[in-house]
Design an enzyme around this catalytic site. Structure first.
Site, mmCIF file in Angstrom:
data_model
loop_
_atom_site.group_PDB
_atom_site.id
_atom_site.type_symbol
_atom_site.label_atom_id
_atom_site.label_comp_id
_atom_site.label_asym_id
_atom_site.label_seq_id
_atom_site.Cartn_x
_atom_site.Cartn_y
_atom_site.Cartn_z
ATOM 1 N N LYS A 198 -30.688 19.694 -3.706
ATOM 2 C CA LYS A 198 -29.651 19.718 -2.669
ATOM 3 C C LYS A 198 -29.440 21.110 -2.083
ATOM 4 C CE LYS A 198 -27.179 15.549 -4.040
ATOM 5 N NZ LYS A 198 -27.839 15.153 -5.299
HETATM 6 C C1 LIG Z 1 -28.386 13.908 -5.495
HETATM 7 C C2 LIG Z 1 -29.408 13.828 -6.583
HETATM 8 C C3 LIG Z 1 -30.325 12.757 -6.670
HETATM 9 C C4 LIG Z 1 -30.287 11.594 -5.717
HETATM 10 O O1 LIG Z 1 -30.687 11.973 -4.446
HETATM 11 P P1 LIG Z 1 -30.345 11.043 -3.156
HETATM 12 O O2 LIG Z 1 -30.768 11.832 -2.002
HETATM 13 O O3 LIG Z 1 -28.860 10.810 -3.215
HETATM 14 O O4 LIG Z 1 -31.093 9.770 -3.332
HETATM 15 C C5 LIG Z 1 -31.291 12.779 -7.647
HETATM 16 N N1 LIG Z 1 -31.343 13.791 -8.555
HETATM 17 C C6 LIG Z 1 -30.478 14.821 -8.518
HETATM 18 C C7 LIG Z 1 -30.586 15.879 -9.548
HETATM 19 C C8 LIG Z 1 -29.486 14.887 -7.532
HETATM 20 O O5 LIG Z 1 -28.622 15.912 -7.519
#
Ligand SMILES: *Cc1c(COP(=O)(O)O)cnc(C)c1O
Length: 440
Positions: free
Chosen positions: A106
């Site tokens: 993210k």
């Molecule tokens: C947010 C997140 C996900 C899921 O990703 P999406 O884009 O919501 O499908 C998977 N793994 C981690 C570590 C995350 O922070």
């Protein structure tokens, strides 16, 4: 380039309009009105992830006020690597997306959005107030990305006592223009409070409000860029398209990979690895679309019962057969996550976070012939050190903490506890405006 709502309402908006708004006025999500097309040769001069990001994203910002800044923005967003690391003996490689400031994928999207919004602040405007409700990873990435950006303040709302100590530290260690609120309630209460704030005339008069959640177009594009860069690396190495297994919750990361393929990058299969929250796998298996309450699992950042980005996937592939041809999905429950972390540490010496373990499990279940027929890549979405309480007992040793995380753990933390009430949030935001508005 113009952007339209998936629900067809409202008028088309510009690139920066879509970034500022987040959600379309009719409740839909913004998607491009038309798609640029790329060939491998278009990336021949690219030497870095930032180069690929600039090449890929520039047409999306064509004719926008941000167009001339795209070089700088992509460099700021992609200033840490996303290496593709082979796992000898396993028959796949790992795309490590956890080398950013908060050690999860993210960081890429949050940094791109922060770099973009920072350039959209008119001089002398009232500060932009970013409100984020978080159950863990999103809040930290957004806080890190917007920390010390002039003209922007961030309010992070998390459920008091319901995030892990390491997560709480990442949400509360910033200071300056970031304020952290421990809400006396659940994650749903935090989300309700953010929604109520956006509709509150008092707050809207005082602040310019924005959100930075994962449905924002600005979070998706850099994610498409690292999938593109990986596909190009695999293509150059093997002369084959890459196939991806992606740990999925709200489908932002997986959708970005789907977009990269749609743009013309050499990508073959895309498999969504879900935890016990099986809304998407059930739908792809032919059951009716049935959003539900989320179930708490070890892979908590994927605990989503009503994945928003499904709306964007469906807009690209209307009709179940088209969607089934585009992606497949599997369910991995907590027991399988635990066993996979232990087994792959024993077999390959690799330590997965619980989210990444869902993708590793999908690979482990895959018939050998299918595995051998593709150039498979799993996305490692977070560093295992963020989930030491879960991972360390399974592998029987300490997980080394990367330097970026260690530095966050050393920072002093501060938070303000508030009731899950609009009046409490109003008062807390007003109190903070007196102090940090001056840029303390
Ligand atoms: C947010 C997140 C996900 C899921 O990703 P999406 O884009 O919501 O499908 C998977 N793994 C981690 C570590 C995350 O922070």
């Amino acid at each position: 380039m113009q952007y339209l709502s998936t629900r067809g309402g409202g008028s088309a908006v510009s690139f920066s309009g879509a970034l500022l708004a987040g959600l379309a006025p009719d409740g839909g999500l913004y998607v491009p009105a038309s798609w640029p097309r790329f060939e491998v040769a278009d990336f021949a001069a690219c030497r870095s992830l930032a180069d690929v990001a600039r090449t890929l994203i520039t047409p999306f910002a064509a004719e926008d006020v941000l167009a001339t800044a795209m070089d700088e923005i992509t460099v700021e967003a992609c200033n840490f690597p996303a290496p593709l690391v082979d796992v000898p003996g396993a028959g796949y490689a790992v795309l490590e997306l956890f080398h950013g400031p908060t050690a999860a994928f993210k960081d890429f999207g949050a940094r791109f959005l922060a770099a973009s919004l920072a350039r959209l602040r008119p001089a002398g405007a009232k500060p932009l107030e970013i409100l984020v409700a978080t159950s863990g990873d999103t809040g930290g990435a957004v806080a890190a990305a917007f920390h010390r950006r002039p003209g922007i303040r961030v309010a992070v709302l998390f459920p008091k006592g319901l995030v892990s100590p390491a997560q709480e530290q990442q949400l509360t260690c910033w200071g300056d223009n970031v304020q952290s609120f421990a809400v006396q309630g659940s994650f749903d209460d935090c989300q309700q409070l953010v929604k109520a704030a956006f509709q509150d005339p008092v707050l809207r008069a005082r602040h310019e409000l924005s959100s930075a959640n994962s449905i924002n177009l600005g979070r998706l594009l850099p994610q498409a860029a690292y999938h593109a860069a990986t596909a190009l690396a695999v293509w150059r190495r093997d002369g084959r398209p890459a196939s991806f297994v992606i740990p999925s919750g709200n489908l932002g990361n997986a959708l970005a990979c789907v977009w990269a393929r749609h743009l013309g990058l050499p990508i073959d299969h895309i498999v969504l690895a879900h935890n016990a929250n099986r809304t998407v796998p059930d739908f792809l298996a032919g059951k009716p679309w049935q959003p539900r309450r989320s179930i708490a699992t070890l892979a908590s950042a994927m605990d989503v019962g009503d994945p928003s980005n499904m709306e964007r996937l469906k807009s690209l592939y209307p009709g179940l057969p088209a969607l089934q041809a585009a992606v497949s999905a599997e369910v991995v429950d907590d027991g399988a996550i635990r066993r996979r972390i232990a087994a792959d540490y024993a077999a390959y010496g690799r330590i997965w976070c619980p989210h990444t373990a869902t993708a590793a499990e999908v690979m482990a279940r895959m018939p050998a012939a299918r595995r051998a027929a593709g150039a498979w890549v799993i996305a490692a979405t977070a560093h295992p050190a963020k989930f030491r309480e879960i991972v360390e007992p399974l592998i029987g040793r300490a997980v080394p903490v990367p330097g970026s995380l260690a530095r966050l753990y050393e920072r002093p933390s501060s938070k303000v506890e508030i009731a899950p009430k609009l009046a409490a949030l109003r008062a807390a935001l007003a109190a903070d405006a007196g102090g940090s508005g001056a840029g303390r």
